[in-house]
Design an enzyme around this catalytic site. Structure first.
Site, PDB file in Angstrom:
ATOM      1  CE1 TYR A 134      33.703  -2.552 -13.678  1.00 57.04           C
ATOM      2  CE2 TYR A 134      34.504  -2.603 -11.424  1.00 57.04           C
ATOM      3  CZ  TYR A 134      33.634  -3.043 -12.396  1.00 57.04           C
ATOM      4  OH  TYR A 134      32.675  -3.976 -12.084  1.00 57.04           O
ATOM      5  CG  ASP A 218      20.289  -9.637 -22.115  1.00 57.01           C
ATOM      6  OD1 ASP A 218      21.220  -9.793 -22.929  1.00 57.01           O
ATOM      7  OD2 ASP A 218      19.255  -9.024 -22.411  1.00 57.01           O
TER       8      ASP A 218
END
Ligand SMILES: NC(=O)c1ccc[n+]([C@@H]2O[C@H](COP(=O)([O-])OP(=O)(O)OC[C@H]3O[C@@H](n4cnc5c(N)ncnc54)[C@H](O)[C@@H]3O)[C@@H](O)[C@H]2O)c1
Length: 350
Positions: A134, A218
């Protein structure tokens, strides 16, 4: 208690609609707070180019105890210049390195998982808020050609990783949580997430009563759906935190009921920023459809941070009553509009 100043930025889309209800709630509670309404967002940017002026930022830093933000994002500003300046001006500018997102289901009927109830969905995600991809480092080369290259750098500093992980453990210690999970992708991101992995277990040694568990992000998504009851506190990087907390919002009933805080966790006296997790939801704007509960719970987080934890409990209890009675907006199974749904919660405030 001395009066505290709260800067209020309703923002764009449904932001002003839900923040108007949050302000009603704050006025109703009659606490020693002064609200400072700021005209910042897409309308202002399109009118005169203003995004996040230095004098506003300075006054917030020096005088305000908290910022209450609605949401930013407007299709008329496709590159979101105003949103980036305001949101990153707050998060990066005030070094609010911990984005704290509770994933707590308030009603059994909102939990979308088979054979699970609200007891199974109650954990908090600590998302790193000032680094990762970011920061906007990177670029494009040979743009628009068959050979083009696009790069976004993922920035992880020892200081940034360590303080976020520590914030998660400190929270666990304060709230009697026995486990902290750290979600990374160190099997694929051998440099950046090796740092996360190593620092996590180093910091964990300082908290012997708390079990430190590593999980690949995940697999975390799998566990969140299969058995969220094993999760108590999760620490993770900026990107993964952004993604898994939307999945978390789905577990608690949707973005209409998900709240968040942005804090400089090691110094609670610094100004902090509070915002519902949702965005400006342009298709809902102006239609009296937005759920005000995310903003109400966000006000609760803000009040707890400012030293009024009993008010947070009152607000949450009133939201639970309204949800259980079906006195809520369409996204959570009701038929009420934004203001009427807020009226219902206010009526349940004891
Ligand atoms: N922190 C922020 O200000 C922030 C966060 C996320 C997205 N955004 C911006 O918001 C704009 C829209 O983004 P998006 O559509 O991806 O995300 P969004 O959160 O605005 O909407 C996603 C979905 O959730 C629903 N939803 C969101 N809030 C709701 C509420 N209070 N009540 C009922 N339903 C609600 C919407 O109808 C939509 O289906 C974009 O410009 C984006 O950049 C801003």
């Amino acid at each position: 208690m001395a009066r505290k100043l709260i800067a209020v930025i309703p923002g764009d889309g449904i932001g002003p609609e839900v923040i108007a209800q949050a302000v009603r709630l704050l006025e109703r509670l009659s606490l020693p707070l002064d609200l400072w309404q700021l005209d910042l967002g897409a309308d202002r940017y399109l009118k005169d180019g203003t995004t996040f002026p230095k004098e506003v930022s300075d006054r917030i830093r020096n005088e305000a105890s908290a910022v209450l933000l609605g949401a930013l994002g407007d299709p008329r500003v496709p590159k979101l210049e105003h949103a980036r300046d305001i949101l990153f001006g707050l998060r990066f500018g005030f070094d609010l390195y911990a984005n704290v997102r509770p994933v707590k289901a308030l009603s059994d009927r909102l939990v979308p998982l088979k054979n699970r109830t609200k007891k199974d969905v109650d954990f908090v995600v600590f998302r790193e808020n000032t680094e990762g991809i970011y920061v906007g480092m990177g670029g494009q080369f040979k743009h628009g050609t068959p050979d083009e290259i696009a790069i976004n750098e993922d920035v992880n500093t020892r200081k940034g990783v360590e303080r976020l992980i520590r914030a998660g453990f400190e929270f666990a210690k304060r709230h009697g949580k026995k486990t902290v999970h750290m979600a990374d992708k160190s099997n694929a991101m051998a440099h950046a997430h090796e740092l996360w992995h190593r620092v996590f277990f180093e910091v964990a040694k300082e908290y012997p009563g708390i079990q430190a568990k590593h999980v690949y992000v995940d697999a975390l998504c799998l566990y969140m759906v299969q058995d969220p009851s094993q999760l108590k506190v999760i620490v993770t990087c900026n990107l993964f935190g952004d993604i898994v907390t939307d999945l978390g919002a789905a577990l608690q009933g949707g973005l209409g009921v998900a709240s968040s805080a942005n804090v400089h966790a090691s110094d609670p006296a610094r100004v902090a920023m509070f915002e519902p997790v949702h965005g400006s939801a342009p298709p809902l704007a102006g239609k009296d459809l937005a759920n005000p509960i995310a903003s109400f719970l966000t006000v609760g987080m803000m009040l707890a941070h400012l030293g009024f934890p009993e008010e947070e409990a009152r607000i949450e209890a009133a939201c639970v009553k309204a949800l259980d009675a079906g006195e809520c907006t369409k996204d959570v199974g009701g038929t009420l509009g934004t203001r009427a749904a807020a009226d219902a919660v206010l009526a349940h405030l004891r």
